[in-house]
Structure formats: C-alpha cells, structure tokens
Design a protein around this motif. Structure first.
Motif, PDB file in Angstrom:
ATOM      1  N   ALA A   1     -35.225  -7.709  20.547  1.00 13.16           N
ATOM      2  CA  ALA A   1     -35.557  -9.021  19.985  1.00 13.16           C
ATOM      3  C   ALA A   1     -34.629 -10.125  20.479  1.00 13.16           C
ATOM      4  CB  ALA A   1     -35.528  -8.953  18.460  1.00 13.16           C
ATOM      5  N   ILE A   2     -33.321  -9.858  20.529  1.00 15.90           N
ATOM      6  CA  ILE A   2     -32.382 -10.891  20.952  1.00 15.90           C
ATOM      7  C   ILE A   2     -32.595 -11.296  22.411  1.00 15.90           C
ATOM      8  CG2 ILE A   2     -29.940 -11.422  21.339  1.00 15.90           C
ATOM      9  CD1 ILE A   2     -30.813 -11.620  18.438  1.00 15.90           C
ATOM     10  N   PRO A   3     -32.667 -10.347  23.358  1.00 20.96           N
ATOM     11  CA  PRO A   3     -32.946 -10.771  24.744  1.00 20.96           C
ATOM     12  C   PRO A   3     -34.267 -11.525  24.883  1.00 20.96           C
ATOM     13  CG  PRO A   3     -32.173  -8.506  24.715  1.00 20.96           C
ATOM     14  CD  PRO A   3     -32.405  -8.895  23.288  1.00 20.96           C
ATOM     15  N   SER A   4     -35.293 -11.077  24.158  1.00 24.51           N
ATOM     16  CA  SER A   4     -36.576 -11.756  24.225  1.00 24.51           C
ATOM     17  C   SER A   4     -36.471 -13.191  23.726  1.00 24.51           C
ATOM     18  CB  SER A   4     -37.606 -10.982  23.389  1.00 24.51           C
ATOM     19  OG  SER A   4     -38.839 -11.688  23.348  1.00 24.51           O
ATOM     20  N   THR A   5     -35.753 -13.385  22.626  1.00 18.73           N
ATOM     21  CA  THR A   5     -35.567 -14.730  22.071  1.00 18.73           C
ATOM     22  C   THR A   5     -34.764 -15.618  23.017  1.00 18.73           C
ATOM     23  OG1 THR A   5     -35.618 -13.829  19.834  1.00 18.73           O
ATOM     24  CG2 THR A   5     -34.671 -16.022  20.093  1.00 18.73           C
ATOM     25  N   VAL A   6     -33.711 -15.063  23.592  1.00 19.91           N
ATOM     26  CA  VAL A   6     -32.880 -15.829  24.523  1.00 19.91           C
ATOM     27  C   VAL A   6     -33.695 -16.253  25.748  1.00 19.91           C
ATOM     28  CG1 VAL A   6     -30.942 -15.664  26.124  1.00 19.91           C
ATOM     29  CG2 VAL A   6     -30.703 -14.815  23.789  1.00 19.91           C
ATOM     30  N   ILE A   7     -34.450 -15.326  26.297  1.00 24.19           N
ATOM     31  CA  ILE A   7     -35.273 -15.642  27.476  1.00 24.19           C
ATOM     32  C   ILE A   7     -36.298 -16.722  27.142  1.00 24.19           C
ATOM     33  CG2 ILE A   7     -36.998 -14.731  29.077  1.00 24.19           C
ATOM     34  CD1 ILE A   7     -35.519 -12.038  28.911  1.00 24.19           C
ATOM     35  N   TYR A   8     -36.929 -16.600  25.975  1.00 24.34           N
ATOM     36  CA  TYR A   8     -37.986 -17.542  25.607  1.00 24.34           C
ATOM     37  C   TYR A   8     -37.437 -18.966  25.440  1.00 24.34           C
ATOM     38  CZ  TYR A   8     -41.404 -19.983  22.720  1.00 24.34           C
ATOM     39  OH  TYR A   8     -42.267 -20.920  22.221  1.00 24.34           O
ATOM     40  N   PHE A   9     -36.427 -19.126  24.588  1.00 24.30           N
ATOM     41  CA  PHE A   9     -35.943 -20.479  24.286  1.00 24.30           C
ATOM     42  C   PHE A   9     -35.217 -21.098  25.476  1.00 24.30           C
ATOM     43  CE2 PHE A   9     -36.501 -19.101  19.845  1.00 24.30           C
ATOM     44  CZ  PHE A   9     -37.233 -20.185  19.382  1.00 24.30           C
ATOM     45  N   THR A  10     -34.450 -20.297  26.207  1.00 24.37           N
ATOM     46  CA  THR A  10     -33.754 -20.840  27.376  1.00 24.37           C
ATOM     47  C   THR A  10     -34.753 -21.264  28.445  1.00 24.37           C
ATOM     48  OG1 THR A  10     -31.854 -19.392  26.925  1.00 24.37           O
ATOM     49  CG2 THR A  10     -32.004 -20.372  29.115  1.00 24.37           C
ATOM     50  N   SER A  11     -35.756 -20.435  28.689  1.00 22.32           N
ATOM     51  CA  SER A  11     -36.783 -20.781  29.682  1.00 22.32           C
ATOM     52  C   SER A  11     -37.547 -22.029  29.273  1.00 22.32           C
ATOM     53  CB  SER A  11     -37.764 -19.617  29.857  1.00 22.32           C
ATOM     54  OG  SER A  11     -37.114 -18.460  30.321  1.00 22.32           O
ATOM     55  N   MET A  12     -37.895 -22.116  27.977  1.00 20.40           N
ATOM     56  CA  MET A  12     -38.650 -23.283  27.523  1.00 20.40           C
ATOM     57  C   MET A  12     -37.833 -24.563  27.687  1.00 20.40           C
ATOM     58  SD  MET A  12     -40.695 -23.886  23.949  1.00 20.40           S
ATOM     59  CE  MET A  12     -39.237 -23.749  22.913  1.00 20.40           C
ATOM     60  N   ASP A  13     -36.535 -24.520  27.334  1.00 22.74           N
ATOM     61  CA  ASP A  13     -35.683 -25.699  27.497  1.00 22.74           C
ATOM     62  C   ASP A  13     -35.580 -26.109  28.957  1.00 22.74           C
ATOM     63  OD1 ASP A  13     -35.134 -26.281  24.924  1.00 22.74           O
ATOM     64  OD2 ASP A  13     -33.067 -25.537  24.905  1.00 22.74           O
ATOM     65  N   LEU A  14     -35.369 -25.138  29.830  1.00 25.88           N
ATOM     66  CA  LEU A  14     -35.224 -25.449  31.256  1.00 25.88           C
ATOM     67  C   LEU A  14     -36.527 -25.967  31.849  1.00 25.88           C
ATOM     68  CD1 LEU A  14     -33.054 -22.397  32.382  1.00 25.88           C
ATOM     69  CD2 LEU A  14     -32.305 -24.749  32.005  1.00 25.88           C
ATOM     70  N   LEU A  15     -37.654 -25.413  31.415  1.00 23.27           N
ATOM     71  CA  LEU A  15     -38.946 -25.886  31.912  1.00 23.27           C
ATOM     72  C   LEU A  15     -39.230 -27.314  31.461  1.00 23.27           C
ATOM     73  CD1 LEU A  15     -41.106 -22.664  31.383  1.00 23.27           C
ATOM     74  CD2 LEU A  15     -40.634 -23.796  33.569  1.00 23.27           C
TER      75      LEU A  15
ATOM     76  N   SER B   1     -45.590 -20.899  29.126  1.00 21.25           N
ATOM     77  CA  SER B   1     -44.964 -20.335  30.329  1.00 21.25           C
ATOM     78  C   SER B   1     -43.728 -19.513  29.973  1.00 21.25           C
ATOM     79  CB  SER B   1     -44.576 -21.462  31.291  1.00 21.25           C
ATOM     80  OG  SER B   1     -45.708 -22.235  31.661  1.00 21.25           O
ATOM     81  N   ALA B   2     -42.927 -20.019  29.034  1.00 20.48           N
ATOM     82  CA  ALA B   2     -41.722 -19.300  28.617  1.00 20.48           C
ATOM     83  C   ALA B   2     -42.075 -17.986  27.934  1.00 20.48           C
ATOM     84  CB  ALA B   2     -40.885 -20.175  27.686  1.00 20.48           C
ATOM     85  N   ARG B   3     -43.156 -17.994  27.149  1.00 23.06           N
ATOM     86  CA  ARG B   3     -43.581 -16.748  26.495  1.00 23.06           C
ATOM     87  C   ARG B   3     -44.040 -15.728  27.526  1.00 23.06           C
ATOM     88  NH1 ARG B   3     -41.791 -14.599  22.540  1.00 23.06           N
ATOM     89  NH2 ARG B   3     -42.141 -16.437  21.221  1.00 23.06           N
ATOM     90  N   LEU B   4     -44.742 -16.179  28.558  1.00 25.87           N
ATOM     91  CA  LEU B   4     -45.172 -15.269  29.619  1.00 25.87           C
ATOM     92  C   LEU B   4     -43.968 -14.660  30.340  1.00 25.87           C
ATOM     93  CD1 LEU B   4     -48.175 -17.239  31.178  1.00 25.87           C
ATOM     94  CD2 LEU B   4     -48.277 -15.146  29.820  1.00 25.87           C
ATOM     95  N   VAL B   5     -42.961 -15.487  30.609  1.00 28.37           N
ATOM     96  CA  VAL B   5     -41.747 -14.991  31.261  1.00 28.37           C
ATOM     97  C   VAL B   5     -41.063 -13.950  30.378  1.00 28.37           C
ATOM     98  CG1 VAL B   5     -39.422 -15.624  32.029  1.00 28.37           C
ATOM     99  CG2 VAL B   5     -41.372 -17.086  32.607  1.00 28.37           C
ATOM    100  N   SER B   6     -40.972 -14.253  29.084  1.00 28.57           N
ATOM    101  CA  SER B   6     -40.325 -13.336  28.140  1.00 28.57           C
ATOM    102  C   SER B   6     -41.067 -12.007  28.067  1.00 28.57           C
ATOM    103  CB  SER B   6     -40.262 -13.980  26.752  1.00 28.57           C
ATOM    104  OG  SER B   6     -39.752 -13.087  25.797  1.00 28.57           O
ATOM    105  N   VAL B   7     -42.394 -12.074  27.990  1.00 32.87           N
ATOM    106  CA  VAL B   7     -43.195 -10.849  27.891  1.00 32.87           C
ATOM    107  C   VAL B   7     -43.058 -10.010  29.162  1.00 32.87           C
ATOM    108  CG1 VAL B   7     -45.560  -9.967  27.807  1.00 32.87           C
ATOM    109  CG2 VAL B   7     -44.835 -11.760  26.220  1.00 32.87           C
ATOM    110  N   MET B   8     -43.102 -10.654  30.316  1.00 32.96           N
ATOM    111  CA  MET B   8     -42.992  -9.913  31.571  1.00 32.96           C
ATOM    112  C   MET B   8     -41.623  -9.249  31.710  1.00 32.96           C
ATOM    113  SD  MET B   8     -45.050 -12.120  34.469  1.00 32.96           S
ATOM    114  CE  MET B   8     -44.150 -13.636  34.198  1.00 32.96           C
ATOM    115  N   CYS B   9     -40.593  -9.902  31.206  1.00 36.86           N
ATOM    116  CA  CYS B   9     -39.252  -9.324  31.300  1.00 36.86           C
ATOM    117  C   CYS B   9     -39.052  -8.180  30.309  1.00 36.86           C
ATOM    118  CB  CYS B   9     -38.198 -10.404  31.041  1.00 36.86           C
ATOM    119  SG  CYS B   9     -38.063 -11.645  32.333  1.00 36.86           S
TER     120      CYS B   9
END
Length: 201
Positions: free
Chosen positions: A137-151, A176-184
């Motif tokens: 859960a933590i890596p998924s959350t970090v990937i999602y919010f960080t990706s969304m901010d950067l995008l 897009s950030a959710r897709l990145v998170s799911v793929m990772c």
C-alpha cells in the motif's frame, strides 16, 4: 469609515492572494524526495486511522458468519489506502488467525467490539494484518501521488494562478498516475497472491 473599511478589505484580499501564491510556489518547488516523504507520511497516517475500523468490521463478520472465514475462503481487507483480497489460513490447533479469534464475549455493535478488543487483547490488535498490507500500500500510494504531482507540474498546472483553460489536467494526471501505480505494483501483488495460494496447498 466606509473608505477605511474598503481599503482594509482590499489589503486583506491582496495579502491572502500573496499568501496563496507563496504556498503554491513552495509546493511547485518541492524536491522529488520531499514529495515521496509527504506521500509516505500521509499514507501511514491514513492507515493508522482507518485500519481499526476495518479490523472491527472483519471481526464482527467472522463472528456472525464463521464458515465464510474458513480455510480456502477469502475476505476483503482495507487499510485505508488499498483493498486487499486475503485468503483465509488453514484451520489448525497451533495458531488462530486474528480474524478468527473468538473474543472474550459476543460483539453487539462496532463500538462494543472496539472496546472489547482493546480491553481483552490490547490496542495492537486493532492493527492486525496491517504490516503485511503496508508493504504494497505505501509504495503504491507514493507512486500515485508523486506521479500525479509531477504530471500536473509538467503539464503547466500550478494553482491558483496557472489554471485557466487547464481544468482537464488534474483528471488526466490522476488517471495516468493510477495507471503507472498499477503497472508498477501488479507484479508484486501477483507474487503475494501466489505465495498465499501456495500456503493453502
């Protein structure tokens, strides 16, 4: 007096706008690791707040319908960040999984369950199963919010000033950030599920 009041109101409005712009600028200038740290802290805080509610719900469900929590069945576990499909452990005499603990007395309501679990098993029982789910859960959350901010920053969306004609940016960045998170995270989720299934065999 009216002129003075209008002047003070305009001054306060300008100050508020300046403060908002300063906050927006400071957010835009956050380093990558600052965004990761903020996402991690937010994720842990959310889990620590929400997990006890799901533990109480699961314990009450298991008490009301024990057969549904027998070996080979599954149940949904939510830590406030993600929903996890967990497989029930085999029934043995050596250990009793947290969701099948009989409890000191029958739970009559969520509040009653919460109080009895804390009183007889200790506050730590309200976080049963949390550590295993946080690994994903933590890596998924970090990937999602960080990706969304950067995008959003990459697409030029910097509220409150640079938002004109860019209402499409937040939803596109979120998807897009959710897709990145799911793929990772999907490979890790597959490994976790496979390991659980092998334990059942």
């Amino acid at each position: 007096n009216a002129v003075l009041t209008d002047t003070m109101a305009q001054s306060q409005l300008q100050q508020n706008q300046a403060d908002t712009a300063a906050v927006s600028a400071s957010h835009a200038n956050l380093h990558f690791w600052q965004r990761v740290a903020a996402s991690s802290i937010g994720g842990v805080a959310t889990s620590l707040t929400m997990t006890p509610f799901d533990v109480v719900k699961t314990r009450m469900q298991a008490q009301a319908r024990p057969k549904q929590f027998g070996s080979g069945n599954c149940f949904l576990y939510c830590n406030g960040l993600m929903d996890h499909l967990c497989m029930c452990a085999p029934e043995t005499d050596k250990s009793v999984p947290w969701y099948r603990k009989p409890g000191a007395a029958k739970f009559t309501s969520p509040l009653d369950a919460l109080l009895k679990i804390v009183r007889h098993e200790g506050p730590q029982s309200l976080y049963s199963g949390l550590s295993a789910t946080l690994i994903l859960a933590i890596p998924s959350t970090v990937i999602y919010f960080t990706s969304m901010d950067l995008l959003k920053a990459g697409l030029g969306y910097r509220p409150p000033n640079d938002t004109a004609g860019k209402a499409w940016v937040p939803p596109v960045a979120a998807v897009s950030a959710r897709l990145v998170s799911v793929m990772c995270m999907s490979p890790l989720e597959l490994v976790r599920t496979s390991m659980q299934a092998s334990l059942e065999l």
